[in-house]
Design a protein around this motif. Structure first.
Motif, PDB file in Angstrom:
ATOM      1  N   LEU A   1       0.828  -1.201   0.000  1.00  0.00           N
ATOM      2  CA  LEU A   1       0.000   0.000   0.000  1.00  0.00           C
ATOM      3  C   LEU A   1       0.860   1.247   0.000  1.00  0.00           C
ATOM      4  O   LEU A   1       0.612   2.187  -0.776  1.00  0.00           O
ATOM      5  N   PHE A   2       1.889   1.269   0.848  1.00  0.00           N
ATOM      6  CA  PHE A   2       2.750   2.457   0.933  1.00  0.00           C
ATOM      7  C   PHE A   2       3.429   2.737  -0.408  1.00  0.00           C
ATOM      8  O   PHE A   2       3.487   3.890  -0.854  1.00  0.00           O
ATOM      9  N   ASN A   3       3.922   1.709  -1.067  1.00  0.00           N
ATOM     10  CA  ASN A   3       4.622   1.902  -2.339  1.00  0.00           C
ATOM     11  C   ASN A   3       3.670   2.332  -3.448  1.00  0.00           C
ATOM     12  O   ASN A   3       4.065   3.066  -4.364  1.00  0.00           O
ATOM     13  N   ILE A   4       2.426   1.880  -3.383  1.00  0.00           N
ATOM     14  CA  ILE A   4       1.432   2.302  -4.372  1.00  0.00           C
ATOM     15  C   ILE A   4       1.196   3.807  -4.305  1.00  0.00           C
ATOM     16  O   ILE A   4       0.913   4.454  -5.316  1.00  0.00           O
ATOM     17  N   LEU A   5       1.352   4.364  -3.109  1.00  0.00           N
ATOM     18  CA  LEU A   5       1.120   5.801  -2.938  1.00  0.00           C
ATOM     19  C   LEU A   5       2.175   6.646  -3.629  1.00  0.00           C
ATOM     20  O   LEU A   5       1.964   7.838  -3.864  1.00  0.00           O
ATOM     21  N   GLY A   6       3.320   6.045  -3.936  1.00  0.00           N
ATOM     22  CA  GLY A   6       4.332   6.734  -4.716  1.00  0.00           C
ATOM     23  C   GLY A   6       5.281   7.585  -3.899  1.00  0.00           C
ATOM     24  O   GLY A   6       5.120   7.757  -2.683  1.00  0.00           O
ATOM     25  N   PRO A   7       6.284   8.167  -4.562  1.00  0.00           N
ATOM     26  CA  PRO A   7       7.312   8.959  -3.878  1.00  0.00           C
ATOM     27  C   PRO A   7       6.796  10.245  -3.247  1.00  0.00           C
ATOM     28  O   PRO A   7       7.489  10.853  -2.425  1.00  0.00           O
TER      29      PRO A   7
ATOM     30  N   TRP B   1      -2.544  13.031   5.926  1.00  0.00           N
ATOM     31  CA  TRP B   1      -2.543  11.718   5.281  1.00  0.00           C
ATOM     32  C   TRP B   1      -3.918  11.305   4.792  1.00  0.00           C
ATOM     33  O   TRP B   1      -4.026  10.575   3.801  1.00  0.00           O
ATOM     34  N   ILE B   2      -4.980  11.759   5.417  1.00  0.00           N
ATOM     35  CA  ILE B   2      -6.320  11.480   4.881  1.00  0.00           C
ATOM     36  C   ILE B   2      -6.477  12.166   3.530  1.00  0.00           C
ATOM     37  O   ILE B   2      -6.975  11.567   2.559  1.00  0.00           O
ATOM     38  N   ASN B   3      -6.036  13.418   3.446  1.00  0.00           N
ATOM     39  CA  ASN B   3      -6.099  14.119   2.160  1.00  0.00           C
ATOM     40  C   ASN B   3      -5.210  13.451   1.119  1.00  0.00           C
ATOM     41  O   ASN B   3      -5.604  13.258  -0.041  1.00  0.00           O
ATOM     42  N   PHE B   4      -4.008  13.052   1.530  1.00  0.00           N
ATOM     43  CA  PHE B   4      -3.065  12.418   0.600  1.00  0.00           C
ATOM     44  C   PHE B   4      -3.590  11.070   0.115  1.00  0.00           C
ATOM     45  O   PHE B   4      -3.592  10.780  -1.093  1.00  0.00           O
ATOM     46  N   LEU B   5      -4.055  10.240   1.041  1.00  0.00           N
ATOM     47  CA  LEU B   5      -4.614   8.938   0.661  1.00  0.00           C
ATOM     48  C   LEU B   5      -5.797   9.093  -0.287  1.00  0.00           C
ATOM     49  O   LEU B   5      -5.928   8.350  -1.268  1.00  0.00           O
ATOM     50  N   TYR B   6      -6.641  10.055   0.003  1.00  0.00           N
ATOM     51  CA  TYR B   6      -7.830  10.267  -0.831  1.00  0.00           C
ATOM     52  C   TYR B   6      -7.433  10.585  -2.277  1.00  0.00           C
ATOM     53  O   TYR B   6      -7.926   9.960  -3.222  1.00  0.00           O
ATOM     54  N   PHE B   7      -6.544  11.540  -2.446  1.00  0.00           N
ATOM     55  CA  PHE B   7      -6.183  11.953  -3.803  1.00  0.00           C
ATOM     56  C   PHE B   7      -5.402  10.868  -4.539  1.00  0.00           C
ATOM     57  O   PHE B   7      -5.567  10.681  -5.749  1.00  0.00           O
ATOM     58  N   GLN B   8      -4.545  10.138  -3.817  1.00  0.00           N
ATOM     59  CA  GLN B   8      -3.790   9.071  -4.472  1.00  0.00           C
ATOM     60  C   GLN B   8      -4.699   7.912  -4.882  1.00  0.00           C
ATOM     61  O   GLN B   8      -4.563   7.360  -5.974  1.00  0.00           O
ATOM     62  N   LEU B   9      -5.633   7.534  -4.007  1.00  0.00           N
ATOM     63  CA  LEU B   9      -6.564   6.457  -4.349  1.00  0.00           C
ATOM     64  C   LEU B   9      -7.558   6.911  -5.418  1.00  0.00           C
ATOM     65  O   LEU B   9      -8.000   6.105  -6.247  1.00  0.00           O
ATOM     66  N   LYS B  10      -7.886   8.194  -5.407  1.00  0.00           N
ATOM     67  CA  LYS B  10      -8.816   8.732  -6.406  1.00  0.00           C
ATOM     68  C   LYS B  10      -8.225   8.602  -7.809  1.00  0.00           C
ATOM     69  O   LYS B  10      -8.955   8.416  -8.789  1.00  0.00           O
ATOM     70  N   GLU B  11      -6.903   8.690  -7.905  1.00  0.00           N
ATOM     71  CA  GLU B  11      -6.256   8.542  -9.206  1.00  0.00           C
ATOM     72  C   GLU B  11      -6.407   7.134  -9.763  1.00  0.00           C
ATOM     73  O   GLU B  11      -6.253   6.912 -10.966  1.00  0.00           O
TER      74      GLU B  11
END
Length: 350
Positions: free
Chosen positions: A80-86, A138-148
């Motif tokens: 999961l962490f790696n999917i979120l990207g750099p 991190w809620i904002n970051f997770l949301y936008f990364q998963l939204k992609e």
């Protein structure tokens, strides 16, 4: 509609006082050193010191890691962490005390176990305000990364058919998505108008409502924005992306509960809404209708199971405080999409 937006605890030191009277002192001094050492070993016990929580510390404890995050283990977490990207290493808010991996771990603990900020501050040895900033970031970051990844979460018709359970394919082969609404309790707003908009006549409390869609094999493929509990299922769909051109193919079918009356909204796309039969003035249903309704119910239960699985993220079951309402849509979206990071719960023959 609820719009999307973006303590320091002193260490507790316990002092132990040992009071020894004269007689015991004289006895101890008269004991041989080796006997004293043996006696001490018999009565002493090790008191473990609780260090700072970290994902590395949980690396070998799969059971506790699963308890705190809902993931299957350390490798699953790192996937999961790696999917979120750099970008995880370059967020606007940076906490020098915790690595990005530990910040994700803290956030997942917040979502999965609905832990208070004060407890997380103690466990990770940071101040309470830092916990709040990390969780929000991190809620904002997770949301936008998963939204992609949303296009991947909404699979094509061919992929749906390829992975459709065998019995489902025999009875309802054109099903593209199974829809159902879910509600999350919130603290009662102080504003009277907000109380009215969030009051759920179904739950008899103030809630937020979200429409969720899953594929026939149980993968979450759609999560709507979050609305006040008074909104109807139809109103949510009217404002959803489900009506976007190209979302469905002609001939597709949507399986839904009896209360989701939206056939007219999809008629121009030649998409059929498959719901249990209404009596429509009849005293009872025909035998054929009863058999069909039972079949629909047996398949529609997949979405209810997935919703139950997502609500193992306890933040969706506890009353959400008003301070977290601006993040409600994103919290719900994250919890449901993280449910896709687990093994399929629908049998291939279902």
């Amino acid at each position: 509609m609820i719009e999307d937006l973006p303590m320091y605890m002193d260490e507790l030191i316990v002092h132990h006082e040992v009071v020894v009277d004269q007689s015991s002192t004289s006895m101890s001094t008269s004991m041989p050193e080796e006997m004293c050492s043996t006696a001490e070993k018999e009565i002493q016990c090790d008191i473990p010191t609780l260090g700072r929580f970290s994902i590395e510390g949980m690396k070998l404890d799969t059971k506790m890691l699963s308890y705190y995050t809902g993931l299957n283990g350390y490798d699953h977490f790192m996937l999961l962490f790696n999917i979120l990207g750099p970008a995880a290493f370059d967020l606007n808010y940076k906490c020098g005390l915790l690595s990005p991996q530990d910040q994700l771990f803290l956030t997942l603990m917040k979502l999965r176990q609905a832990k208070e900020d004060v407890e997380l501050a103690m466990l990770f040895k940071v101040c309470e305000s830092t916990v709040s900033k990390i969780v929000t970031t991190w809620i904002n970051f997770l949301y936008f990364q998963l939204k992609e990844l949303e296009e991947q979460f909404w699979p094509s018709k061919d992929i749906i058919k390829e992975h459709m359970p065998t019995d489902f394919a025999k009875k309802f082969p054109n099903t593209r998505v199974i829809l159902d609404a879910t509600e999350q309790p919130i603290h009662k707003p102080s504003n009277v108008e907000a109380q009215s908009k969030t009051w759920s006549s179904y739950k008899h409390k103030n809630t937020l409502k979200t429409m969720v869609g899953v594929t026939p094999n149980g993968a979450v493929s759609y999560v709507s924005s979050t609305y006040g509990g008074s909104v109807s299922d139809r109103q949510i769909i009217e404002h959803s992306t489900l009506l976007d051109v190209g979302k469905f193919d002609a001939g597709d079918s949507i399986m839904a509960d009896r209360g989701i009356l939206v056939q007219d909204l999809f008629a121009n796309q030649n998409v059929f809404i498959n719901t249990p039969t209404f009596l429509k003035g009849k005293s009872q249903l025909d035998p054929e209708e009863i058999v069909r309704d039972r079949r629909v119910t047996s398949k529609r239960i997949h979405v209810e199971r997935v919703i139950g699985l997502a609500k193992r993220f306890k933040i969706l079951k506890h009353e959400l405080p008003m301070s977290k309402i601006p993040l409600a849509s994103r919290i719900v979206y994250i919890c449901f999409m993280l449910s896709n990071f687990r093994n399929c719960i629908v049998d291939k023959s279902a």
